[in-house]
Design a protein around this motif. Structure first.
Motif, PDB file in Angstrom:
ATOM      1  N   SER A 106     -48.792  24.572  -8.956  1.00 11.05           N
ATOM      2  CA  SER A 106     -49.436  23.453  -9.641  1.00 11.05           C
ATOM      3  C   SER A 106     -50.467  23.934 -10.650  1.00 11.05           C
ATOM      4  N   VAL A 107     -51.285  24.908 -10.251  1.00  8.62           N
ATOM      5  CA  VAL A 107     -52.338  25.416 -11.129  1.00  8.62           C
ATOM      6  C   VAL A 107     -51.749  26.195 -12.301  1.00  8.62           C
ATOM      7  N   LYS A 108     -50.670  26.908 -12.059  1.00  9.05           N
ATOM      8  CA  LYS A 108     -50.034  27.685 -13.125  1.00  9.05           C
ATOM      9  C   LYS A 108     -49.641  26.800 -14.299  1.00  9.05           C
ATOM     10  N   SER A 109     -49.222  25.570 -13.991  1.00  9.18           N
ATOM     11  CA  SER A 109     -48.801  24.654 -15.056  1.00  9.18           C
ATOM     12  C   SER A 109     -49.973  24.145 -15.880  1.00  9.18           C
ATOM     13  N   LEU A 110     -51.209  24.331 -15.360  1.00  4.46           N
ATOM     14  CA  LEU A 110     -52.397  23.853 -16.067  1.00  4.46           C
ATOM     15  C   LEU A 110     -53.078  24.947 -16.883  1.00  4.46           C
ATOM     16  N   VAL A 111     -52.646  26.178 -16.690  1.00  3.65           N
ATOM     17  CA  VAL A 111     -53.296  27.315 -17.343  1.00  3.65           C
ATOM     18  C   VAL A 111     -52.442  27.812 -18.502  1.00  3.65           C
ATOM     19  N   ASN A 112     -53.092  28.244 -19.560  1.00  5.59           N
ATOM     20  CA  ASN A 112     -52.389  28.877 -20.671  1.00  5.59           C
ATOM     21  C   ASN A 112     -51.555  30.044 -20.139  1.00  5.59           C
ATOM     22  N   ARG A 113     -50.274  30.067 -20.503  1.00  4.21           N
ATOM     23  CA  ARG A 113     -49.382  31.053 -19.882  1.00  4.21           C
ATOM     24  C   ARG A 113     -49.779  32.487 -20.216  1.00  4.21           C
ATOM     25  N   HIS A 114     -50.394  32.705 -21.378  1.00  8.27           N
ATOM     26  CA  HIS A 114     -50.839  34.056 -21.725  1.00  8.27           C
ATOM     27  C   HIS A 114     -52.031  34.468 -20.849  1.00  8.27           C
ATOM     28  N   ALA A 115     -52.943  33.526 -20.629  1.00  6.99           N
ATOM     29  CA  ALA A 115     -54.088  33.813 -19.762  1.00  6.99           C
ATOM     30  C   ALA A 115     -53.628  34.063 -18.331  1.00  6.99           C
ATOM     31  N   TRP A 116     -52.611  33.306 -17.907  1.00  6.12           N
ATOM     32  CA  TRP A 116     -52.100  33.474 -16.536  1.00  6.12           C
ATOM     33  C   TRP A 116     -51.442  34.841 -16.362  1.00  6.12           C
ATOM     34  N   SER A 117     -50.685  35.253 -17.361  1.00  2.00           N
ATOM     35  CA  SER A 117     -49.979  36.532 -17.247  1.00  2.00           C
ATOM     36  C   SER A 117     -50.925  37.727 -17.308  1.00  2.00           C
ATOM     37  N   ARG A 118     -52.092  37.537 -17.923  1.00  3.33           N
ATOM     38  CA  ARG A 118     -53.048  38.644 -18.057  1.00  3.33           C
ATOM     39  C   ARG A 118     -53.899  38.840 -16.805  1.00  3.33           C
ATOM     40  N   THR A 119     -53.955  37.848 -15.943  1.00  5.06           N
ATOM     41  CA  THR A 119     -54.824  37.924 -14.759  1.00  5.06           C
ATOM     42  C   THR A 119     -54.000  37.790 -13.479  1.00  5.06           C
ATOM     43  N   PRO A 120     -54.227  38.654 -12.511  1.00  6.06           N
ATOM     44  CA  PRO A 120     -53.457  38.603 -11.261  1.00  6.06           C
ATOM     45  C   PRO A 120     -54.003  37.558 -10.286  1.00  6.06           C
ATOM     46  N   VAL A 121     -54.073  36.309 -10.722  1.00  9.32           N
ATOM     47  CA  VAL A 121     -54.620  35.256  -9.860  1.00  9.32           C
ATOM     48  C   VAL A 121     -53.762  35.084  -8.607  1.00  9.32           C
ATOM     49  N   ALA A 122     -52.454  35.057  -8.786  1.00  8.02           N
ATOM     50  CA  ALA A 122     -51.566  34.849  -7.641  1.00  8.02           C
ATOM     51  C   ALA A 122     -51.699  35.983  -6.631  1.00  8.02           C
ATOM     52  N   GLU A 123     -51.630  37.214  -7.128  1.00 10.05           N
ATOM     53  CA  GLU A 123     -51.719  38.366  -6.228  1.00 10.05           C
ATOM     54  C   GLU A 123     -53.055  38.387  -5.486  1.00 10.05           C
ATOM     55  N   THR A 124     -54.123  38.081  -6.203  1.00  8.79           N
ATOM     56  CA  THR A 124     -55.449  38.073  -5.575  1.00  8.79           C
ATOM     57  C   THR A 124     -55.566  36.962  -4.543  1.00  8.79           C
ATOM     58  N   SER A 125     -55.007  35.809  -4.835  1.00  8.51           N
ATOM     59  CA  SER A 125     -55.042  34.693  -3.881  1.00  8.51           C
ATOM     60  C   SER A 125     -54.343  35.062  -2.581  1.00  8.51           C
ATOM     61  N   TRP A 126     -53.174  35.687  -2.706  1.00 11.68           N
ATOM     62  CA  TRP A 126     -52.445  36.094  -1.497  1.00 11.68           C
ATOM     63  C   TRP A 126     -53.216  37.165  -0.719  1.00 11.68           C
ATOM     64  N   ALA A 127     -53.857  38.081  -1.433  1.00 12.09           N
ATOM     65  CA  ALA A 127     -54.642  39.125  -0.760  1.00 12.09           C
ATOM     66  C   ALA A 127     -55.835  38.514  -0.024  1.00 12.09           C
ATOM     67  N   LEU A 128     -56.496  37.556  -0.653  1.00  6.88           N
ATOM     68  CA  LEU A 128     -57.627  36.883  -0.005  1.00  6.88           C
ATOM     69  C   LEU A 128     -57.168  36.122   1.232  1.00  6.88           C
ATOM     70  N   LEU A 129     -56.016  35.470   1.116  1.00  5.53           N
ATOM     71  CA  LEU A 129     -55.482  34.730   2.258  1.00  5.53           C
ATOM     72  C   LEU A 129     -55.187  35.671   3.417  1.00  5.53           C
ATOM     73  N   ARG A 130     -54.574  36.800   3.114  1.00  8.19           N
ATOM     74  CA  ARG A 130     -54.276  37.772   4.170  1.00  8.19           C
ATOM     75  C   ARG A 130     -55.558  38.246   4.850  1.00  8.19           C
ATOM     76  N   ASP A 131     -56.588  38.482   4.071  1.00  6.20           N
ATOM     77  CA  ASP A 131     -57.838  38.982   4.631  1.00  6.20           C
ATOM     78  C   ASP A 131     -58.496  37.984   5.572  1.00  6.20           C
ATOM     79  N   CYS A 132     -58.223  36.701   5.374  1.00  9.92           N
ATOM     80  CA  CYS A 132     -58.820  35.675   6.245  1.00  9.92           C
ATOM     81  C   CYS A 132     -58.430  35.862   7.704  1.00  9.92           C
ATOM     82  N   TYR A 133     -57.295  36.525   7.943  1.00 13.06           N
ATOM     83  CA  TYR A 133     -56.803  36.669   9.314  1.00 13.06           C
ATOM     84  C   TYR A 133     -57.483  37.806  10.072  1.00 13.06           C
ATOM     85  N   HIS A 134     -58.356  38.560   9.409  1.00 14.07           N
ATOM     86  CA  HIS A 134     -59.100  39.596  10.119  1.00 14.07           C
ATOM     87  C   HIS A 134     -60.136  39.004  11.065  1.00 14.07           C
ATOM     88  N   GLY A 135     -60.556  37.788  10.819  1.00 12.16           N
ATOM     89  CA  GLY A 135     -61.568  37.146  11.658  1.00 12.16           C
ATOM     90  C   GLY A 135     -61.108  35.786  12.124  1.00 12.16           C
TER      91      GLY A 135
END
Length: 257
Positions: free
Chosen positions: A163-192
């Motif tokens: 949903s958010v990807k459709s709201l962001v400029n596609r060039h800005a989205w491709s330049r930033t690893p938002v998706a990868e970082t989101s998944w990494a943050l989610l994984r880290d939540c399970y440490h606690g």
């Protein structure tokens, strides 16, 4: 099995032995308790073992939730945390239909504790450990009243990212690893135990919110904030609470190294 230790010899080098402390250690600015540090390390063991076993992300997440749910009822001084973790991996594989052999779990765990060692022989030590894993699995099932299927934030985060990807400029989205970082943050939540203290939707929104802010990606503002559009019942306080718990985990990680 109560009060016993697994036959994986000692904890990995540098690991403290568990204590029976019941302090929560969740107050802002407080030092993490020994129990919290133990659980952090054991969940890291679950994740690393899950990767070596070829488990998908959701079964690994289920194993972590099983572990945290179990230790809501007990302290690490009552049951050996790493034995419980092994049983959680075994049970999670069944729950998420990615069955993992006990032999594989035992060998991966043995290698974790004894770097560079050969797989265990099928001798009495191996069979005793296998029996302990199976017995511990039954204990976990009884203690959780056989409630071992959980809703995870993963599917919500996938939906939110699309949903958010459709709201962001596609060039800005491709330049930033938002998706990868989101998944990494989610994984880290399970440490606690924050993974069982917050709703899956709120965790998913908070992971995406933090990832977007980290890279300075701004979304167009309408009558509602983007996160209110994605999840109607989430508030800024909910997002801040998840982020605060996650940052506390990162602070604990620095102290556990």
């Amino acid at each position: 099995m109560e009060g016993s230790t697994s036959r994986l010899t000692a904890a990995p080098e540098g690991e403290p032995r568990p204590s029976g402390s019941r302090q929560s250690g969740r107050d802002a600015g407080s030092e993490p308790t020994r129990d919290m540090r133990t659980h952090f390390r054991v969940c890291r063991f679950i994740m690393e073992s899950g990767v070596k076993l070829g488990m998908r992300s959701v079964p690994v997440a289920t194993a972590c939730v099983l572990y945290h749910r179990f230790f809501q009822r007990f302290t690490p001084g009552v049951y050996e945390p790493y034995l419980v973790a092994m049983s959680c991996l075994y049970l999670a594989g069944k729950v998420e239909e990615q069955h993992i052999r006990t032999r594989d779990i035992i060998n991966v765990s043995h290698r974790y504790f004894n770097k560079g060692s050969a797989p265990l022989e099928c001798d009495k030590v191996f069979w005793d450990l296998r029996d302990s894993v199976v017995q511990c699995e039954l204990l976990i099932l009884r203690q959780l009243n056989f409630h071992v299927s959980f809703e995870h934030p993963h599917r919500y985060l996938l939906h939110y990212l699309l949903s958010v990807k459709s709201l962001v400029n596609r060039h800005a989205w491709s330049r930033t690893p938002v998706a990868e970082t989101s998944w990494a943050l989610l994984r880290d939540c399970y440490h606690g135990d924050m993974c069982i203290l917050h709703t899956p939707q709120h965790i998913a929104v908070a992971a995406l919110y933090l990832a977007l802010n980290s890279y300075g990606v701004e979304l167009s503002v309408g009558e509602k904030e983007w996160w209110q559009v994605l999840c109607e019942d989430v508030t800024k306080a909910d997002i801040n609470a998840v982020i605060s718990d996650l940052l506390r985990l990162y602070d604990m990680e620095a102290k556990c190294i």
